[in-house]
Design an enzyme around this catalytic site. Structure first.
Site, PDB file in Angstrom:
ATOM      1  N   GLY A  75      26.749   2.391 -28.489  1.00 58.58           N
ATOM      2  CA  GLY A  75      25.724   4.017 -28.521  1.00 58.58           C
ATOM      3  C   GLY A  75      23.852   3.065 -29.014  1.00 58.58           C
ATOM      4  N   GLU A 102       9.582  -7.477  -4.116  1.00 58.43           N
ATOM      5  CA  GLU A 102      10.034  -8.803  -3.342  1.00 58.43           C
ATOM      6  C   GLU A 102      10.507  -8.475  -1.898  1.00 58.43           C
ATOM      7  OE1 GLU A 102       8.467 -12.584  -4.190  1.00 58.43           O
ATOM      8  OE2 GLU A 102       7.808 -12.138  -6.067  1.00 58.43           O
ATOM      9  N   GLN A 142      27.124  -1.366 -21.575  1.00 61.51           N
ATOM     10  CA  GLN A 142      28.709  -0.703 -22.404  1.00 61.51           C
ATOM     11  C   GLN A 142      29.225  -0.942 -23.438  1.00 61.51           C
ATOM     12  OE1 GLN A 142      29.477   1.996 -21.038  1.00 61.51           O
ATOM     13  NE2 GLN A 142      31.525   2.175 -22.153  1.00 61.51           N
ATOM     14  N   ILE A 143      28.932  -2.575 -23.861  1.00 66.03           N
ATOM     15  CA  ILE A 143      30.107  -3.559 -24.800  1.00 66.03           C
ATOM     16  C   ILE A 143      28.819  -3.206 -26.104  1.00 66.03           C
ATOM     17  CG2 ILE A 143      29.886  -5.826 -25.261  1.00 66.03           C
ATOM     18  CD1 ILE A 143      30.266  -6.625 -22.769  1.00 66.03           C
ATOM     19  N   GLU A 181       0.628  -1.488   0.366  1.00 63.11           N
ATOM     20  CA  GLU A 181       0.093  -0.151  -0.186  1.00 63.11           C
ATOM     21  C   GLU A 181       0.601   1.363   0.532  1.00 63.11           C
ATOM     22  OE1 GLU A 181      -3.180  -0.044   3.355  1.00 63.11           O
ATOM     23  OE2 GLU A 181      -3.656  -2.228   2.811  1.00 63.11           O
ATOM     24  N   ALA A 183       2.081   1.191   3.209  1.00 62.82           N
ATOM     25  CA  ALA A 183       3.045  -0.314   3.617  1.00 62.82           C
ATOM     26  C   ALA A 183       4.383  -1.048   2.569  1.00 62.82           C
ATOM     27  CB  ALA A 183       2.023  -1.047   4.195  1.00 62.82           C
TER      28      ALA A 183
HETATM   29  C1  LIG Z   1       6.777  -3.079 -10.926  1.00 69.91           C
HETATM   30  C2  LIG Z   1       6.430  -3.262  -9.710  1.00 69.91           C
HETATM   31  C3  LIG Z   1       5.935  -4.648  -8.992  1.00 69.91           C
HETATM   32  C4  LIG Z   1       5.083  -5.006  -8.371  1.00 69.91           C
HETATM   33  N1  LIG Z   1       4.632  -6.390  -7.570  1.00 69.91           N
HETATM   34  C5  LIG Z   1       4.111  -6.016  -6.730  1.00 69.91           C
HETATM   35  C6  LIG Z   1       2.805  -7.359  -6.474  1.00 69.91           C
HETATM   36  O1  LIG Z   1       1.994  -8.260  -7.073  1.00 69.91           O
HETATM   37  N2  LIG Z   1       2.628  -7.042  -5.037  1.00 69.91           N
HETATM   38  C7  LIG Z   1       2.750  -6.407  -4.190  1.00 69.91           C
HETATM   39  O2  LIG Z   1       1.729  -6.127  -2.659  1.00 69.91           O
HETATM   40  N3  LIG Z   1       3.336  -5.688  -4.274  1.00 69.91           N
HETATM   41  C8  LIG Z   1       4.279  -5.499  -5.075  1.00 69.91           C
HETATM   42  N4  LIG Z   1       5.662  -4.784  -5.676  1.00 69.91           N
HETATM   43  C9  LIG Z   1       6.096  -4.025  -4.854  1.00 69.91           C
HETATM   44  C10 LIG Z   1       6.828  -4.318  -4.129  1.00 69.91           C
HETATM   45  O3  LIG Z   1       7.048  -5.131  -3.252  1.00 69.91           O
HETATM   46  C11 LIG Z   1       7.338  -2.931  -2.663  1.00 69.91           C
HETATM   47  O4  LIG Z   1       7.801  -1.513  -3.531  1.00 69.91           O
HETATM   48  C12 LIG Z   1       8.448  -2.828  -2.727  1.00 69.91           C
HETATM   49  O5  LIG Z   1       8.617  -4.082  -1.362  1.00 69.91           O
HETATM   50  C13 LIG Z   1       9.653  -1.849  -1.835  1.00 69.91           C
HETATM   51  O6  LIG Z   1       8.611  -1.374  -1.522  1.00 69.91           O
HETATM   52  P1  LIG Z   1       8.151   0.698  -1.036  1.00 69.91           P
HETATM   53  O7  LIG Z   1       8.616   0.746  -2.971  1.00 69.91           O
HETATM   54  O8  LIG Z   1       7.185   0.967  -0.443  1.00 69.91           O
HETATM   55  O9  LIG Z   1       9.318   1.207  -0.415  1.00 69.91           O
HETATM   56  P2  LIG Z   1       9.136   1.529   1.027  1.00 69.91           P
HETATM   57  O10 LIG Z   1       9.601   0.628   1.802  1.00 69.91           O
HETATM   58  O11 LIG Z   1       8.716   3.379   0.988  1.00 69.91           O
HETATM   59  O12 LIG Z   1      11.237   1.505   0.350  1.00 69.91           O
HETATM   60  C14 LIG Z   1      12.003   2.881  -0.111  1.00 69.91           C
HETATM   61  C15 LIG Z   1      13.464   3.024   0.485  1.00 69.91           C
HETATM   62  O13 LIG Z   1      14.364   2.804   1.841  1.00 69.91           O
HETATM   63  C16 LIG Z   1      14.014   1.486   2.289  1.00 69.91           C
HETATM   64  N5  LIG Z   1      14.374   0.965   3.734  1.00 69.91           N
HETATM   65  C17 LIG Z   1      12.885   1.254   3.654  1.00 69.91           C
HETATM   66  N6  LIG Z   1      12.799   0.541   5.164  1.00 69.91           N
HETATM   67  C18 LIG Z   1      14.096   0.214   5.272  1.00 69.91           C
HETATM   68  C19 LIG Z   1      15.087   0.145   6.863  1.00 69.91           C
HETATM   69  N7  LIG Z   1      13.752  -0.177   7.811  1.00 69.91           N
HETATM   70  N8  LIG Z   1      17.045   0.554   6.591  1.00 69.91           N
HETATM   71  C20 LIG Z   1      17.126   0.158   5.750  1.00 69.91           C
HETATM   72  N9  LIG Z   1      16.342   1.091   4.303  1.00 69.91           N
HETATM   73  C21 LIG Z   1      14.949   1.090   4.453  1.00 69.91           C
HETATM   74  C22 LIG Z   1      13.806   0.341   0.833  1.00 69.91           C
HETATM   75  O14 LIG Z   1      15.018  -0.331   0.920  1.00 69.91           O
HETATM   76  C23 LIG Z   1      14.244   1.634   0.122  1.00 69.91           C
HETATM   77  O15 LIG Z   1      15.034   1.792  -0.712  1.00 69.91           O
HETATM   78  C24 LIG Z   1       5.520  -4.067  -6.799  1.00 69.91           C
HETATM   79  C25 LIG Z   1       6.318  -2.990  -6.931  1.00 69.91           C
HETATM   80  C26 LIG Z   1       6.755  -2.821  -8.284  1.00 69.91           C
HETATM   81  C27 LIG Z   1       7.896  -1.324  -9.141  1.00 69.91           C
END
Ligand SMILES: Cc1cc2nc3c(=O)[nH]c(=O)nc-3n(C[C@H](O)[C@H](O)[C@H](O)COP(=O)(O)OP(=O)(O)OC[C@H]3O[C@@H](n4cnc5c(N)ncnc54)[C@H](O)[C@@H]3O)c2cc1C
Length: 386
Positions: free
Chosen positions: A347, A370, A343-344, A127, A130
């Site tokens: 362009g 994930e 890179q390989i 979410e 989340a």
């Molecule tokens: C193309 C795509 C497909 C997806 N498919 C699904 C799906 O089918 N179902 C589903 O439920 N989700 C899906 N997702 C969601 C995906 O799993 C989340 O985007 C991912 O888990 C990261 O969550 P966030 O984007 O809220 O990033 P955030 O949790 O906001 O993280 C932002 C940054 O903060 C860092 N961070 C967060 N907490 C910490 C911590 N405690 N310590 C250090 N660093 C931290 C993270 O590593 C990241 O670099 C998908 C996302 C994309 C882009």
């Protein structure tokens, strides 16, 4: 200790490899450019039984195992990550929760359909507030007159809005209790939501950097009514169950990333042998040879890591940490190999129609989806007692 594939696994690898090269690759650039879902390719994957690979025959599956799914994902991702993630999400996120946690009735209702590949399921965890901290779920499900009434939104849900999507399993807060210190404890459960239920809406698809032929939408659930019997698994165990699904899913994503890393090696070797500069092919330059040799080392390491995690899982041993290691190593291998491969290509590596440039855009998400790289590092460090 033996990393050699059995004859059965090798046959599967060969079949999917041929399919990837002959059927998937020729249309990959077109679907990427048009951001169109590859229905015809998915249909053929369904005919081949790929969506049923790890499920028993009694539920319409092929009677294989999770490693077989991983091997198929690796071969598909060499040429097209969008197609591979469509299979990965359909099986390991869409159907697997029903297989792992569903009642006999739920399995009989959904698995034959999802395993056939004629319908797709999605996994609705993330979410807006989340993501890595998936316990931040705000979507609610209230039990009223024998029905769950669900309200909330989900972000980034793969396979949630195709013409053949029929199910999204969502996490929702089904109760709250206030602790003595005033903080609120959430009871999170998982609920099966058929996508034709009134109030369920897949919003406009995202305009993504990569995985352009994969289907990803935000979801809105407004007063969605589903029967009480659509609760998946034990009430209050939804968060824990989804984390278990993610542990397995990381092995599948690592396999996909290994395929991407290997695809970059294969494309680079071909190009290095053909491309002429300074009167010779660029593959005769040691700097190019070393780059490709390092890329091969990364792909090989990633493969060993996911084989190890999968073999532990199949043997019923703990595999959580090894799955995180595989996801971390393979995701970085894919991104690093894509950077070296472009890179390989010089362009031409910057021109979208080339497979390596697609891998460059596609691979970034392998360090995020994930569980981000940082989340994998947190899990590994926790296991080390830190
Ligand atoms: C193309 C795509 C497909 C997806 N498919 C699904 C799906 O089918 N179902 C589903 O439920 N989700 C899906 N997702 C969601 C995906 O799993 C989340 O985007 C991912 O888990 C990261 O969550 P966030 O984007 O809220 O990033 P955030 O949790 O906001 O993280 C932002 C940054 O903060 C860092 N961070 C967060 N907490 C910490 C911590 N405690 N310590 C250090 N660093 C931290 C993270 O590593 C990241 O670099 C998908 C996302 C994309 C882009």
């Amino acid at each position: 200790m033996n990393f050699e594939l059995s004859e059965e696994y090798q046959d599967l690898v060969d079949t999917v490899r041929d399919f990837a090269d002959e059927v998937v690759a020729p249309v990959s650039a077109k679907h990427d450019e048009e951001h169109s879902f590859p229905y015809a390719v998915v249909d053929q994957m369904a005919e081949m039984g790929l969506f049923g690979l790890p499920f028993p025959e009694e539920y319409g599956g092929m009677g294989g195992d999770y490693f077989a799914l991983c091997l198929a994902l690796e071969q598909l991702a060499r040429v097209d990550q969008s197609v591979a993630i469509t299979l990965e999400a359909g099986v390991s996120l869409g159907a697997m929760p029903v297989y792992r946690f569903g009642s006999e009735e739920q399995k009989r209702q959904w698995l034959p359909l999802l395993a056939s590949g004629k319908a797709l399921g999605g996994f609705g965890l993330t979410e807006s507030e989340a993501g890595s901290d998936a316990s931040g779920t705000k979507t609610t499900a209230k039990l009223e007159n024998g029905e769950w009434v669900i309200n909330g939104t989900k972000e980034f849900i793969t396979n949630s809005g195709t013409d053949i999507t029929q199910l999204v399993t969502v996490t929702a807060v089904t109760d709250t209790t206030t602790r003595d210190d005033g903080s609120v404890k959430k009871e999170i459960s998982t609920i099966l939501v058929p996508t034709n239920t009134p109030g369920f809406k897949a919003e406009k698809a995202y305009n993504k950097v990569g995985w352009n032929a994969s289907d990803t939408h935000p979801l809105t659930l407004t007063d969605v009514h589903v029967p009480e019997a659509n609760l998946l698994g034990t009430r209050g165990r939804g968060y824990a169950n989804f984390l278990q699904i993610l542990d397995e899913g990381r092995i599948a994503i690592a396999a996909l990333a290994t395929g991407a890393a290997q695809g970059c090696v294969e494309e680079s070797i071909k190009y290095a042998k053909e491309r002429q500069a300074f009167g010779t092919n660029i593959g005769s330059f040691q700097s190019i040879q070393f780059k490709i040799a390092r890329m091969q080392a990364r792909a090989h390491t990633a493969r060993l890591a996911y084989y190890d995690a999968a073999s532990r899982m199949l043997a019923g041993k703990p595999f959580k940490t090894e799955a995180s290691i595989a996801k971390l190593v393979a995701g970085e291998a894919a991104m690093d190999n894509a950077r070296d491969a472009t890179q390989i290509f010089g362009g031409y590596g910057f021109i979208n129609e080339f497979t390596v440039s697609r891998h460059y855009r596609d691979s970034k998400i392998l360090e995020v989806g994930e569980g981000t790289t940082e989340v994998q590092l947190m899990l590994i460090a926790r296991e080390l007692g830190l």
